[in-house]
Design an enzyme around this catalytic site. Structure first.
Site, mmCIF file in Angstrom:
data_model
loop_
_atom_site.group_PDB
_atom_site.id
_atom_site.type_symbol
_atom_site.label_atom_id
_atom_site.label_comp_id
_atom_site.label_asym_id
_atom_site.label_seq_id
_atom_site.Cartn_x
_atom_site.Cartn_y
_atom_site.Cartn_z
ATOM 1 C CD GLU A 1 -40.103 -16.459 44.209
ATOM 2 O OE1 GLU A 1 -40.027 -17.250 43.262
ATOM 3 O OE2 GLU A 1 -40.129 -16.811 45.398
ATOM 4 C CD GLU B 1 -40.265 -21.961 34.046
ATOM 5 O OE1 GLU B 1 -39.698 -21.102 34.765
ATOM 6 O OE2 GLU B 1 -39.852 -22.286 32.926
ATOM 7 C CE LYS C 1 -31.656 -32.181 40.802
ATOM 8 N NZ LYS C 1 -30.861 -30.943 40.682
ATOM 9 C CD GLU D 1 -41.380 -23.926 50.282
ATOM 10 O OE1 GLU D 1 -41.846 -22.966 49.609
ATOM 11 O OE2 GLU D 1 -40.271 -23.915 50.808
ATOM 12 C CB CYS E 1 -39.791 -19.464 48.903
ATOM 13 S SG CYS E 1 -39.547 -20.380 50.416
HETATM 14 P P1 NAP Z 1 -35.806 -24.566 40.049
HETATM 15 O O1 NAP Z 1 -35.315 -24.445 38.674
HETATM 16 O O2 NAP Z 1 -37.256 -24.780 40.269
HETATM 17 O O3 NAP Z 1 -34.969 -25.731 40.760
HETATM 18 C C1 NAP Z 1 -35.364 -26.442 41.933
HETATM 19 C C2 NAP Z 1 -34.889 -27.886 41.811
HETATM 20 O O4 NAP Z 1 -35.563 -28.526 40.717
HETATM 21 C C3 NAP Z 1 -33.406 -28.006 41.507
HETATM 22 O O5 NAP Z 1 -32.884 -29.132 42.180
HETATM 23 C C4 NAP Z 1 -33.418 -28.219 40.007
HETATM 24 O O6 NAP Z 1 -32.264 -28.845 39.532
HETATM 25 C C5 NAP Z 1 -34.613 -29.120 39.837
HETATM 26 N N1 NAP Z 1 -35.149 -29.152 38.485
HETATM 27 C C6 NAP Z 1 -34.944 -28.302 37.448
HETATM 28 N N2 NAP Z 1 -35.650 -28.680 36.360
HETATM 29 C C7 NAP Z 1 -36.336 -29.801 36.716
HETATM 30 C C8 NAP Z 1 -37.264 -30.657 36.046
HETATM 31 N N3 NAP Z 1 -37.658 -30.437 34.781
HETATM 32 N N4 NAP Z 1 -37.781 -31.712 36.720
HETATM 33 C C9 NAP Z 1 -37.447 -31.938 38.000
HETATM 34 N N5 NAP Z 1 -36.567 -31.169 38.684
HETATM 35 C C10 NAP Z 1 -36.016 -30.103 38.055
HETATM 36 O O7 NAP Z 1 -35.377 -23.299 40.838
HETATM 37 P P2 NAP Z 1 -33.995 -22.527 40.620
HETATM 38 O O8 NAP Z 1 -33.481 -22.571 39.228
HETATM 39 O O9 NAP Z 1 -33.103 -23.054 41.677
HETATM 40 O O10 NAP Z 1 -34.475 -21.055 40.869
HETATM 41 C C11 NAP Z 1 -35.355 -20.425 39.940
HETATM 42 C C12 NAP Z 1 -36.432 -19.717 40.679
HETATM 43 O O11 NAP Z 1 -37.167 -20.609 41.537
HETATM 44 C C13 NAP Z 1 -35.910 -18.679 41.624
HETATM 45 O O12 NAP Z 1 -35.532 -17.508 40.999
HETATM 46 C C14 NAP Z 1 -37.107 -18.544 42.543
HETATM 47 O O13 NAP Z 1 -38.074 -17.762 41.917
HETATM 48 C C15 NAP Z 1 -37.596 -19.949 42.692
HETATM 49 N N6 NAP Z 1 -37.066 -20.619 43.888
HETATM 50 C C16 NAP Z 1 -37.919 -20.855 44.929
HETATM 51 C C17 NAP Z 1 -37.460 -21.492 46.069
HETATM 52 C C18 NAP Z 1 -38.350 -21.771 47.243
HETATM 53 O O14 NAP Z 1 -37.839 -22.123 48.288
HETATM 54 N N7 NAP Z 1 -39.642 -21.662 47.137
HETATM 55 C C19 NAP Z 1 -36.137 -21.874 46.138
HETATM 56 C C20 NAP Z 1 -35.280 -21.642 45.049
HETATM 57 C C21 NAP Z 1 -35.778 -21.024 43.939
HETATM 58 P P3 NAP Z 1 -31.035 -27.959 38.985
HETATM 59 O O15 NAP Z 1 -30.814 -26.850 39.975
HETATM 60 O O16 NAP Z 1 -29.939 -28.916 38.987
HETATM 61 O O17 NAP Z 1 -31.484 -27.443 37.648
#
Ligand code: NAP
Ligand code: MG
Length: 486
Positions: free
Chosen positions: A387, A235, A180, A254, A288
Site C-alpha cells: 500500500e 501493522e 485519539k 479498519e 485506504c
Molecule cells: P498508523 O501508524 O496506523 O496510525 C493510526 C493511529 O494509530 C494514529 O492515531 C496513531 O497515532 C495510532 N497509533 C500509532 N501507534 C500505535 C500503537 N502502538 N498503539 C495504538 N495506537 C497507535 O497509521 P499512520 O502512521 O497514520 O499511517 C501509516 C500507514 O497506515 C499509511 O501509510 C497507510 O498505509 C496506513 N493508513 C491507513 C488508513 C486507513 O484508513 N485504512 C489511514 C491512515 C493510514 P499517531 O499518529 O499519533 O502515531
C-alpha cells in the site's frame, strides 16, 4: 479564489468536560508550507487513566446513564447543527492541518461529517431487542446495551470524518468515548470537542486525547476500556489487537488496502477513466480504499492509458486553500518520503512512467507529489504489492478472466474493488469472486452513511456506517423469566 487561513489556538486535552494543558506538547504543521500551526498537549499514561475514569463514571452515574435514547438523539442533531454553523472554519482548518484541498473539505469531508451525526442521531431511539421464540414455562427477551467505555483511534487522512464515523454511532448507542486523533492532524478533533460541550453532552461522555502512538498504546492495553475501534495501518492494528487481549476488549479494525480497479473490454472507457482518476487521486491518494491497482483489458489498454495520462497531467496541484486546487500536499515529511521512495522503487523495478513520477517539494515548498501512473507492472513489483497511500497507480493488462480474478485477489488486503463493464452478468459474477468489503460497479469511491464499509483479510474486520455500526457499539443481554406455568 483563495481562502484566508483561520486563527489556530494551541490544543488542550478534553477530559471529564474540562480542558487541560499538559507540560509536554508536540507541534502540528501545515504540510503545504511546512510551517508550525500550533502546539498541542500530549496525553501520557496518567491522562489516559483520568480520561478512562471520567468516561467510566459518565457511563455508570450521572445524566448520560439515565438519559432517554431520544434525548441522546437530540444532542447528536444539535451537534450536527453546530458543525454546520462552523462548517467553513472547520473546512479551512482541516485543509491547513492535513494539506487536502479546501474544495474537498467543503464539499465532501464536512458535509459527510454533518450527515454522519444526523444519520446516527436517528438511530438513538431505534435500538430494539428481541422477544426470543421459546416455549415452555419460560419467557425470554434480549436487551441491547451500550458496549461501554470505547477508545477510538483514528488516522490522519480524513481526520474529522473518521472522528464522526467513530463517535456518532457510539454516542447513539449510549457509550462513552475516548477519541485519539493522529498526531499529524489533531486540530479539528479539538474543535469537535468544543462543539460536543456546546451541544450539552455531559462531561466525560466524550474525551479527546491528543498525543502519539504511545497514547494509543496506553489506551489499547487499558483495563478500564471495553471496546477499541481502530482505523490505520495493518501493522499498528495488529499491535492494538495484541494489547487489547489484556482484558479481552472487543475490537474492530479498519486497516489498509490495495484495491484492484478492473476495466473490461466492454467498459465505457471515458467513464472508467473518470472513475479511475477519482479512485486513485482523490484526497492525494491518501485513501485506504483507493483503486491503486489498475487491471486494463488489452483491447482498451492503449485508449484508456492515453486518456488517463491527459487528465492526470492536467490535475492542478498546489495551495490547498485555493478553491481551484484539485490535489494538495501529502500529510507529512514521513509520508512524502514514503511515497517518493515508492516512485523510485517503481522506476528501478522496471515499471513504465506514463504520468508524473516525481515529488514537487522543491518546486512548491511543501509535501506535494505529482499524480503518477505506472504501466507495464506485474504482481512481483513492490508498487503492486504494498500500500503506497499516495497518488500513485500501477497498471497491468489482462485478457483471461480466470487469470484476472486470481491476480486481483492475490493480495493480503481485501478492502475494496472496482469493476467497469457494460455486461451486467459479468459485473455481478466478478463482484462475487473478488474478496473485498466493498465492490463498486461502474463507479468508485461512492459513499453513503447508510452503506456499511470495512474489510476482509489484512484490511480488518467489523463494519462502520449503516446499521452495522450500531452492532459495534452495543452488546446483547438475554433475560429469562421462569415460573410462568405455575
Ligand atoms: P498508523 O501508524 O496506523 O496510525 C493510526 C493511529 O494509530 C494514529 O492515531 C496513531 O497515532 C495510532 N497509533 C500509532 N501507534 C500505535 C500503537 N502502538 N498503539 C495504538 N495506537 C497507535 O497509521 P499512520 O502512521 O497514520 O499511517 C501509516 C500507514 O497506515 C499509511 O501509510 C497507510 O498505509 C496506513 N493508513 C491507513 C488508513 C486507513 O484508513 N485504512 C489511514 C491512515 C493510514 P499517531 O499518529 O499519533 O502515531
Ligand atoms: Mg498538521
Amino acid at each position: 479564489m483563495t481562502f484566508a487561513p483561520v486563527a489556530v489556538e494551541n490544543g488542550k486535552l478534553l477530559i471529564g468536560g474540562e480542558w487541560i494543558s499538559t507540560n509536554k506538547t508536540f507541534d502540528t504543521i501545515n504540510p503545504a508550507n511546512e510551517k508550525k500551526l500550533a502546539s498541542v498537549s500530549f496525553a501520557g499514561a496518567e491522562d489516559v487513566d483520568r480520561a478512562v475514569n471520567a468516561a467510566r463514571s459518565a457511563l455508570s452515574t450521572g445524566p448520560w446513564a439515565k438519559m432517554a435514547p431520544r434525548e441522546r438523539g437530540r444532542m447528536l442533531y444539535k451537534l450536527a447543527d453546530l458543525i454546520e454553523r462552523d462548517k467553513e472554519r472547520l473546512a479551512i482548518l482541516e485543509s491547513m492541518d492535513n494539506g487536502k484541498p479546501v474544495g474537498e473539505t467543503m464539499n465532501f469531508d464536512i458535509p459527510q461529517v454533518i450527515e454522519t451525526f444526523r444519520y446516527y442521531a436517528g438511530w438513538a431511539d431505534k435500538i430494539y431487542g428481541d422477544v426470543n421464540p421459546i416455549s415452555g414455562d419460560f419467557f425470554s427477551y434480549t436487551l441491547k446495551e451500550p458496549a461501554g467505555v470505547v477508545a477510538q483511534i483514528i488516522p490522519w487522512n480524513f481526520p474529522l470524518l473518521m472522528a464522526a464515523w467513530k463517535l456518532a454511532p457510539a454516542l447513539a448507542a449510549g457509550c462513552t468515548a475516548i477519541l485519539k486523533p493522529a498526531e499529524q492532524t489533531p486540530l479539528t478533533a479539538i474543535e469537535l470537542g468544543k462543539l460536543v460541550m456546546e451541544a450539552g453532552f455531559p462531561g466525560g461522555v466524550v474525551n479527546i486525547l491528543t498525543g502519539d502512538g504511545t497514547t494509543g498504546a496506553a489506551l489499547s492495553s487499558h483495563k478500564g476500556i471495553d471496546k477499541i475501534a481502530f482505523t490505520g495501518s495493518t501493522e499498528v492494528g495488529r499491535k492494538v489487537m495484541i494489547a487489547a487481549a489484556q482484558n479481552l476488549k472487543r475490537v474492530s479494525m479498519e486497516l489498509g488496502g490495495k484495491a484492484p480497479n478492473i476495466v473490461f473490454a466492454d467498459a465505457n472507457v471515458d467513464q472508467a477513466v473518470r472513475g479511475a482518476l477519482l479512485g486513485i487521486f482523490f484526497n492525494q491518494g491518501e485513501v485506504c480504499c483507493a483503486g491503486s491497482r489498475l487491471f486494463l483489458h488489452k483491447a482498451v489498454e492503449a485508449e484508456f492509458t492515453e486518456k488517463f495520462k491527459k487528465f492526470a497531467e492536467g490535475i492542478r496541484v498546489g495551495d490547498p486553500l485555493d478553491k481551484k486546487t484539485q490535489m494538495g500536499a501529502q500529510v507529512s515529511l514521513e509520508q512524502y518520503e514514503r511515497v517518493t521512495g515508492f516512485l523510485e522503487a517503481g522506476k528501478k523495478g522496471g515499471a513504465k512512467v506514463i504520468a508524473g513520477g516525481s515529488g514537487l517539494r522543491e518546486k512548491l515548498g511543501g509535501y506535494f507529489v505529482q499524480p503518477t501512473m505506472f504501466a507495464e507492472t506485474n504482481q512481483d513489483m513492490q508498487i503492486v504489492k504494498e500500500e503506497i497511500f499516495g497518488p500513485v497507480v500501477a497498471a497491468q493488462s489482462f485478457e483471461d478472466l480466470e487469470d484476472l480474478v486470481a491476480k486481483a485477489n492475490d493480495t493480503n488486503y481485501g478492502l475494496s474493488a472496482g469493476i467497469w463493464t457494460s455486461d451486467i452478468s459479468k459485473a455481478h459474477t466478478v463482484a462475487r469472486r473478488i474478496k473485498a468489503g466493498t465492490v463498486w460497479i461502474n463507479c468508485f469511491n461512492a459513499f453513503d452513511t447508510a452503506v456499511p464499509f470495512g474489510g476482509f483479510k489484512d484490511s480488518g474486520f467489523g463494519r462502520e456506517l449503516g446499521r452495522q455500526a450500531m452492532d459495534l457499539y452495543t452488546g446483547e443481554k438475554a433475560v429469562w423469566i421462569g415460573g410462568l406455568g405455575k
